[in-house]
Write a protein that holds these residues in place. Structure first.
Motif, mmCIF file in Angstrom:
data_model
loop_
_atom_site.group_PDB
_atom_site.id
_atom_site.type_symbol
_atom_site.label_atom_id
_atom_site.label_comp_id
_atom_site.label_asym_id
_atom_site.label_seq_id
_atom_site.Cartn_x
_atom_site.Cartn_y
_atom_site.Cartn_z
ATOM 1 N N SER A 139 1.508 6.941 3.245
ATOM 2 C CA SER A 139 2.536 7.454 2.333
ATOM 3 C C SER A 139 2.063 8.599 1.458
ATOM 4 C CB SER A 139 3.072 6.317 1.448
ATOM 5 O OG SER A 139 2.056 5.786 0.616
ATOM 6 N N MET A 140 0.827 8.542 0.962
ATOM 7 C CA MET A 140 0.341 9.578 0.057
ATOM 8 C C MET A 140 0.269 10.965 0.710
ATOM 9 S SD MET A 140 0.008 8.299 -2.925
ATOM 10 C CE MET A 140 -0.977 9.559 -3.720
ATOM 11 N N PRO A 141 -0.334 11.095 1.900
ATOM 12 C CA PRO A 141 -0.349 12.420 2.535
ATOM 13 C C PRO A 141 1.047 12.938 2.869
ATOM 14 C CG PRO A 141 -2.014 11.003 3.507
ATOM 15 C CD PRO A 141 -1.169 10.134 2.633
ATOM 16 N N LEU A 142 1.963 12.039 3.260
ATOM 17 C CA LEU A 142 3.324 12.473 3.567
ATOM 18 C C LEU A 142 3.993 13.061 2.327
ATOM 19 C CD1 LEU A 142 4.579 9.554 5.844
ATOM 20 C CD2 LEU A 142 4.024 11.882 6.544
ATOM 21 N N LEU B 44 0.797 6.886 -7.911
ATOM 22 C CA LEU B 44 -0.270 7.881 -7.906
ATOM 23 C C LEU B 44 0.339 9.274 -7.801
ATOM 24 C CD1 LEU B 44 -2.785 6.102 -5.482
ATOM 25 C CD2 LEU B 44 -2.726 6.031 -7.971
ATOM 26 N N ARG B 45 -0.115 10.180 -8.613
ATOM 27 C CA ARG B 45 0.485 11.506 -8.669
ATOM 28 C C ARG B 45 -0.108 12.487 -7.672
ATOM 29 N NH1 ARG B 45 1.022 12.609 -15.232
ATOM 30 N NH2 ARG B 45 2.374 10.803 -15.688
ATOM 31 N N LYS B 46 -1.386 12.313 -7.334
ATOM 32 C CA LYS B 46 -2.050 13.270 -6.461
ATOM 33 C C LYS B 46 -2.468 12.587 -5.165
ATOM 34 C CE LYS B 46 -3.926 15.903 -10.381
ATOM 35 N NZ LYS B 46 -5.158 16.435 -11.022
ATOM 36 N N GLU B 47 -2.854 13.422 -4.200
ATOM 37 C CA GLU B 47 -3.320 12.887 -2.931
ATOM 38 C C GLU B 47 -4.650 12.185 -3.110
ATOM 39 O OE1 GLU B 47 -5.337 17.097 -1.407
ATOM 40 O OE2 GLU B 47 -3.930 15.996 -0.158
ATOM 41 N N GLY C 216 0.815 -1.206 0.000
ATOM 42 C CA GLY C 216 0.000 0.000 0.000
ATOM 43 C C GLY C 216 0.850 1.258 0.000
ATOM 44 N N ALA C 217 1.929 1.241 0.776
ATOM 45 C CA ALA C 217 2.831 2.397 0.823
ATOM 46 C C ALA C 217 3.464 2.655 -0.538
ATOM 47 C CB ALA C 217 3.905 2.175 1.881
ATOM 48 N N ALA C 218 3.646 1.600 -1.340
ATOM 49 C CA ALA C 218 4.271 1.734 -2.660
ATOM 50 C C ALA C 218 3.380 2.492 -3.644
ATOM 51 C CB ALA C 218 4.605 0.351 -3.222
ATOM 52 N N CYS C 219 2.117 2.699 -3.279
ATOM 53 C CA CYS C 219 1.221 3.470 -4.152
ATOM 54 C C CYS C 219 1.747 4.877 -4.398
ATOM 55 C CB CYS C 219 -0.177 3.550 -3.541
ATOM 56 S SG CYS C 219 -1.103 1.995 -3.575
ATOM 57 N N VAL C 220 2.591 5.352 -3.501
ATOM 58 C CA VAL C 220 3.128 6.703 -3.654
ATOM 59 C C VAL C 220 3.956 6.841 -4.933
ATOM 60 C CG1 VAL C 220 5.304 6.339 -2.419
ATOM 61 C CG2 VAL C 220 4.197 8.588 -2.345
ATOM 62 N N PHE C 221 4.469 5.729 -5.437
ATOM 63 C CA PHE C 221 5.273 5.766 -6.661
ATOM 64 C C PHE C 221 4.403 5.773 -7.918
ATOM 65 C CE2 PHE C 221 8.238 3.591 -3.655
ATOM 66 C CZ PHE C 221 9.221 4.568 -3.656
ATOM 67 N N PHE D 75 7.463 6.473 1.214
ATOM 68 C CA PHE D 75 7.304 5.018 1.127
ATOM 69 C C PHE D 75 7.884 4.328 2.350
ATOM 70 C CE2 PHE D 75 9.569 1.051 -0.001
ATOM 71 C CZ PHE D 75 8.474 0.223 -0.196
ATOM 72 N N TRP D 76 9.111 4.688 2.723
ATOM 73 C CA TRP D 76 9.763 4.005 3.843
ATOM 74 C C TRP D 76 9.103 4.313 5.178
ATOM 75 C CZ3 TRP D 76 12.206 -0.146 3.117
ATOM 76 C CH2 TRP D 76 12.954 -0.349 1.950
ATOM 77 N N LEU D 77 8.547 5.493 5.324
ATOM 78 C CA LEU D 77 7.799 5.785 6.547
ATOM 79 C C LEU D 77 6.515 4.958 6.601
ATOM 80 C CD1 LEU D 77 8.237 9.656 6.938
ATOM 81 C CD2 LEU D 77 9.079 7.867 8.478
ATOM 82 N N GLY D 78 5.889 4.763 5.429
ATOM 83 C CA GLY D 78 4.718 3.897 5.372
ATOM 84 C C GLY D 78 5.055 2.465 5.732
ATOM 85 N N VAL D 79 6.184 1.992 5.212
ATOM 86 C CA VAL D 79 6.655 0.638 5.535
ATOM 87 C C VAL D 79 6.952 0.528 7.024
ATOM 88 C CG1 VAL D 79 8.536 -1.008 5.215
ATOM 89 C CG2 VAL D 79 7.551 0.165 3.230
ATOM 90 N N LEU D 80 7.619 1.554 7.562
ATOM 91 C CA LEU D 80 7.986 1.552 8.981
ATOM 92 C C LEU D 80 6.766 1.473 9.881
ATOM 93 C CD1 LEU D 80 10.311 1.822 11.038
ATOM 94 C CD2 LEU D 80 10.004 4.298 10.932
#
Length: 260
Positions: free
Chosen positions: A167-170, A26-29, A19-24, A181-186
Motif C-alpha cells: 500500500s505505501m509504494p502505491l 504513515l505520511r512518507k514511503e 498492514g495495508a492500513a498503515c497507508v492511513f 489500502f484496498w489494493l493491499g487488502v486485495l
C-alpha cells in the motif's frame, strides 16, 4: 471445528489488511532499510513455517514407509516448486526493487503488476494454512490445534509488513490512500480463498496429506528464494535483511514449538 477453520483461514488475511492500513497513518514511503528488514523477516517466517509446520509433519505422517518415508514429502515439494514456477511464467507481475517485469507481456499498469507480485506469493501461504487446518479437521495426529494456530499467526505476522509494502509504494506513486489500502487488502484476499479450496481438496483425499503439506512448503520456499531473498539483499542494508530473516525464522520456530 468449522468455526475454528474459518477463523484460522482469516487470520493471515487480517494481518495483510492491517498492514495495508498503515497507508492511513504513515505520511512518507518506507525507508529502504525498513523494507529490507520487513522483507527479510517475512522470508524467515516462511522458511521456518515450511520446515516445522509442513515438511516435518509430512515426513512424520509417512513413517510407515520406513526408509522411503521421505518420498511423499520429496514429490510434493517438487510439485510445489513447479506449480509456482508455472504461475511465475503465466502471471504478469513486477518486482519493484528490481524494477523488472516477469511473466507474459501485458498492458497492465505498473500498480496492478505490483499487486500481482505480492498476490502471487500469497497463494502458497493460503494453501499452507489450508492444508494444516485440513489435517486438523481429519484428525491427523501430527497436526495439533496449537500447531495450526501457530502457522496462521506466523503467516499473519509476516503478512503485516507485506500489506504495508504494497500500500505505501502505491500511495507514493499517485494512488489515493483508500485506493492503495484496498489494493493491499486485495493482494491478501487470495489467501483465505486458496486456503478454503485446499481444505476441501485435502478433506476429500486424506491419504494425500503428506504430499499437500510438502507441496505448500515447496511453493513457499520458491517464493522465498526467487523473490524475497533477492529483494532483502540487493544493494545496501543487506545485513539488516539477514538479521531480520534470523528474527523471523526464530520467532516462527518458537511459535510452532510452543503452541504445537
Amino acid at each position: 471445528m468449522v468455526k475454528t477453520i474459518i477463523i484460522g483461514l482469516l487470520i493471515p488475511f487480517i494481518g495483510t489488511s492491517a498492514g495495508a492500513a498503515c497507508v492511513f497513518f504513515l505520511r512518507k514511503e518506507l525507508k529502504l532499510s525498513i523494507e529490507r528488514a520487513l522483507t527479510g523477516f517475512a522470508a524467515g517466517v516462511m522458511v521456518a513455517a515450511s520446515i516445522w509446520s509442513l515438511i516435518v509433519p509430512a515426513i512424520e505422517q509417512s513413517e510407515d514407509k520406513g526408509r522411503w518415508a521421505f518420498l511423499p514429502a520429496f514429490i510434493g515439494f517438487w510439485l510445489g516448486i513447479l506449480f509456482l514456477l508455472l504461475l511465475d511464467h503465466v502471471i504478469p507481475h513486477l518486482h519493484r526493487e528490481i524494477d523488472q517485469v516477469e511473466g507474459p507481456k501485458s498492458h497492465l499498469s505498473r500498480k496492478i503488476m505490483l499487486v500481482l507480485a505480492v498476490t502471487l506469493h500469497n497463494i502458497p501461504e493460503g494453501m499452507a494454512v489450508g492444508v494444516v487446518y485440513a489435517g486438523l479437521m481429519n484428525g491427523s495426529g501430527m497436526i495439533t490445534a496449537g500447531g495450526a494456530l501457530a502457522l496462521a499467526l506466523g503467516i499473519a505476522i509476516q503478512n503485516f509488513p507485506e500489506g504495508a509494502i504494497v500500500s505505501m509504494p502505491l500511495y507514493t506513486e499517485g494512488k489515493s490512500k483508500p485506493g492503495a489500502f484496498w489494493l493491499g487488502v486485495l493482494s491478501g484476499a487470495v489467501e483465505p480463498v486458496f486456503g478454503g479450496l485446499t481444505v476441501l481438496i485435502a478433506g476429500l483425499v486424506v491419504p494425500a496429506m503428506p504430499y499437500l503439506l510438502s507441496f505448500a512448503a515447496g511453493a513457499m520456499l520458491y517464493v522465498v528464494v526467487e523473490e524475497l531473498i533477492p529483494e532483502m539483499s540487493a544493494g545496501e542494508h543487506s545485513n539488516i535483511g539477514v538479521v531480520s530473516f534470523a528474527l523471523g525464522f526464530s520467532l516462527m520456530m518458537a511459535l510452532d514449538v510452543a503452541l504445537g
